[in-house]
Write an enzyme that holds these catalytic residues in place. Structure first.
Site, short mmCIF file in Angstrom:
data_model
loop_
_atom_site.label_atom_id
_atom_site.label_comp_id
_atom_site.label_asym_id
_atom_site.label_seq_id
_atom_site.Cartn_x
_atom_site.Cartn_y
_atom_site.Cartn_z
N LEU A 162 -7.78 0.64 -3.97
CA LEU A 162 -6.53 0.06 -4.49
C LEU A 162 -6.64 -0.19 -5.98
O LEU A 162 -5.75 0.14 -6.76
CB LEU A 162 -6.20 -1.24 -3.74
CG LEU A 162 -4.96 -1.99 -4.23
CD1 LEU A 162 -3.68 -1.19 -3.96
CD2 LEU A 162 -4.84 -3.36 -3.58
N HIS A 220 7.12 -3.40 4.14
CA HIS A 220 7.98 -2.64 3.24
C HIS A 220 9.40 -2.47 3.78
O HIS A 220 10.38 -2.75 3.11
CB HIS A 220 7.40 -1.25 2.97
CG HIS A 220 5.98 -1.26 2.46
ND1 HIS A 220 5.50 -2.25 1.64
CD2 HIS A 220 4.95 -0.41 2.65
CE1 HIS A 220 4.23 -2.00 1.34
NE2 HIS A 220 3.87 -0.90 1.95
N LYS A 243 -8.70 1.18 -8.17
CA LYS A 243 -8.83 2.40 -8.95
C LYS A 243 -7.51 3.17 -9.03
O LYS A 243 -7.13 3.67 -10.06
CB LYS A 243 -9.88 3.32 -8.30
CG LYS A 243 -11.30 2.94 -8.72
CD LYS A 243 -12.31 4.00 -8.31
CE LYS A 243 -12.22 4.31 -6.82
NZ LYS A 243 -13.45 4.79 -6.22
N GLY A 281 9.02 -3.34 -5.90
CA GLY A 281 8.93 -2.92 -7.30
C GLY A 281 9.54 -1.55 -7.54
O GLY A 281 9.59 -1.08 -8.67
C1 BG6 Z 1 1.04 1.34 1.90
C2 BG6 Z 1 0.57 1.77 3.27
O1 BG6 Z 1 1.34 -0.02 1.90
O2 BG6 Z 1 2.19 2.07 1.55
C3 BG6 Z 1 0.29 3.26 3.27
O3 BG6 Z 1 -0.59 1.05 3.61
C4 BG6 Z 1 1.48 4.03 2.77
O4 BG6 Z 1 -0.08 3.68 4.56
C5 BG6 Z 1 1.98 3.46 1.45
O5 BG6 Z 1 1.09 5.36 2.60
C6 BG6 Z 1 3.28 4.11 1.03
O6 BG6 Z 1 3.60 3.75 -0.29
P1 BG6 Z 1 4.48 4.71 -1.17
O7 BG6 Z 1 4.74 3.94 -2.40
O8 BG6 Z 1 3.69 5.95 -1.40
O9 BG6 Z 1 5.72 4.99 -0.39
#
Ligand code: BG6
Length: 482
Positions: free
Chosen positions: A17, A242, A19, A183
């Site tokens: 994370l 999310h 890096k 964000g």
């Molecule tokens: C992370 C998850 O929180 O979000 C991952 O742990 C997932 O599994 C990632 O790939 C997706 O983020 P983004 O910004 O690429 O949609």
């Protein structure tokens, strides 16, 4: 802010994370001139590394000119130390004190970024609390904040336990729970889009809207991350955090002001109206080999008999005056046919008998978070020509076209800057987290108890067919055929 003497301490500095996200985001902010001149970044982790070792490790992840990279790296140093006990944190404190010396009249900021597994949060926070809270200045504007990242527990109970432990050490206004979806550019646009457009706000209601879909698709599997993923599964990995944040911003009432707490008050209110998801309203999947991808169970970091879902569709209900009866469909999956995150707000069919096809045609507002940010509206129009042919067409706001060359910041970049500025608007408050867990915990417990076996789907496909059945049962009508 320019007078601020800022130290950013990245704990877990040699992890993935840090890096891939934390250091690159700090670099971009630095490059763009958003960080104070007086900046020091300290990496902290257990491995015995030198400053130079750490710089070498992160260098490859930074995108900029050689001079910019060199300048940035020169601000970075490294302190090895354990996550329990006091010794490491004492060296950290000594280093911070030395640096802050001579700045007694300047405001001082210490940002602790925990790029670590949450299991060590309590000990790390306790170590910081015991050893690193004495600052070299108490000039007005001085602060100490901690950024933490999910997974916050495994269910409502364990999340509350973790929150209690952290809450006993630091008050809520020092704890920044990051959810990087908040964000993203389109998420930041949500309040303006919803509350500044008169053609949207009055129709944002069960009287007009048939269903809402929040859909997360990734083309790759868990290769290499199977150990982490298998413990959590797709619901804990992306839905509980999310996607439910997306739901909250879409469904909440208008906040009294744009202050962090007014906004989060509204999010909590609507999240508390979400009924716990039922097993009957859920389809789970797990990918098998497909294309050139291995199946989930073939990943050596995954137990051979794992029943962890890598795909889920859940139909959720919000019991309030605005949304009662409107299905909120959440879909998330790994190893699918494409990379896409989008929201579809589907309006009801017109009650019009003037043309038989009209009953099947619906307005739809689509917000695509990634890739290629876009907002578009499906509208029903007459096809040009001599015949009377209604058709579905699009009013299209593609960011690439409309905002050519505009800078769309990375989510981490924006959120780290918010944390430095002390703006908690886009961070998850404890009561939000609690409500989000409450919505999923009974379902997760049923899944953990083995009450359901995920349906296989080949990597690279659209997911298990049963998901489409559930989605159409929830009232979604596919528009694009006309
Ligand atoms: C992370 C998850 O929180 O979000 C991952 O742990 C997932 O599994 C990632 O790939 C997706 O983020 P983004 O910004 O690429 O949609």
């Amino acid at each position: 802010a320019n007078k601020l003497v800022l130290s950013v301490i990245v704990l877990g500095a040699s992890g993935d994370l840090a890096k891939k996200k934390t250091f690159p985001a700090l670099f971009t902010l630095f490059k763009k001139g958003f960080l104070p001149k007086n900046l020091r970044i300290i990496g902290y982790a257990r491995s015995k590394l030198s400053d130079e070792d750490l710089r070498e490790k992160i260098k490859g992840y930074l995108k900029g000119t050689d001079a910019e990279i060199k300048e940035f790296l020169s601000r970075i140093s490294y302190i090895p130390g354990s996550y329990d006990g006091d010794e490491g944190f004492q060296s950290l404190q000594t280093s911070l004190e030395t640096r802050e010396k001579g700045h007694e009249s300047s405001p001082i900021g210490r940002l602790f970024y925990l790029a670590l597994p949450p299991t060590v949060y309590p000990q790390v926070c306790a170590g910081i609390k015991r050893n690193c809270t004495e600052m070299g200045s108490d000039a007005e504007g001085s602060w100490l904040r901690l950024v933490v990242e999910k997974p916050f527990g495994m269910d409502l109970e364990s999340s509350e336990e973790l929150a209690d432990k952290l809450g006993a050490l630091f008050p809520e206004d020092q704890l920044y729970r990051i959810d990087h979806y908040l964000g993203k550019e389109l998420m930041q646009n949500m309040l303006v889009l919803r509350f500044a457009n008169q053609f949207l706000s009055p129709t944002w209601h069960r009287n007009f809207i048939s269903n809402v879909q929040i859909c997360f698709k990734e083309p790759f599997g868990t290769d290499g991350r199977g150990g982490y993923f298998d413990e959590f599964g797709i619901i804990r990995d992306v839905m509980q955090n999310h996607l439910i944040q997306v739901l909250a911003l879409l469904a909440m009432e208008q906040p009294v002001t744009l202050s962090a707490d007014d906004i989060r008050d509204e999010k909590v209110k609507v999240l508390r109206c979400v009924s716990p998801v039922k097993l009957d309203d859920t389809v789970l999947g797990q990918y098998t080999a497909g294309g050139d991808q291995r199946g989930y169970l073939e990943d050596e970091t995954v137990p051979k008999d794992s029943k962890t879902p890598t795909f889920a569709t859940c139909v959720m209900n919000i019991n309030n005056e605005r949304w009662s009866g409107v299905p909120w469909i959440m879909k998330a999956g790994k190893a699918l046919n494409e990379r896409k995150v989008e929201i579809r707000v589907q309006y009801k069919s017109p009650a019009s008998g003037i043309h038989p096809n009209l009953n099947e045609m619906r307005n739809e507002l689509v917000m695509r978070l990634q890739p290629d940010e876009a907002i578009y509206m499906k509208i029903v129009v007459k096809e040009p020509g001599l015949e009377m042919h209604p058709t579905v067409s699009e009013m299209d706001l593609s960011y690439k076209q409309r905002y050519q060359g505009a800078d769309i910041p990375d989510a981490y970049e924006r959120l780290i800057l918010d944390a430095i500025r002390g703006d908690q608007q886009h961070f998850v408050r404890r009561d939000e987290l609690r409500a989000a867990w409450a919505a999923f915990t009974p379902l997760l417990h049923a899944i953990d108890a083995g009450e359901v076996t995920p349906q296989p789907y080949p990597a690279g496909s659209r997911g298990p067919p049963a998901s489409d059945v559930l989605v159409s049962r929830a009232g979604f009508v596919k528009n694009t055929e006309y």
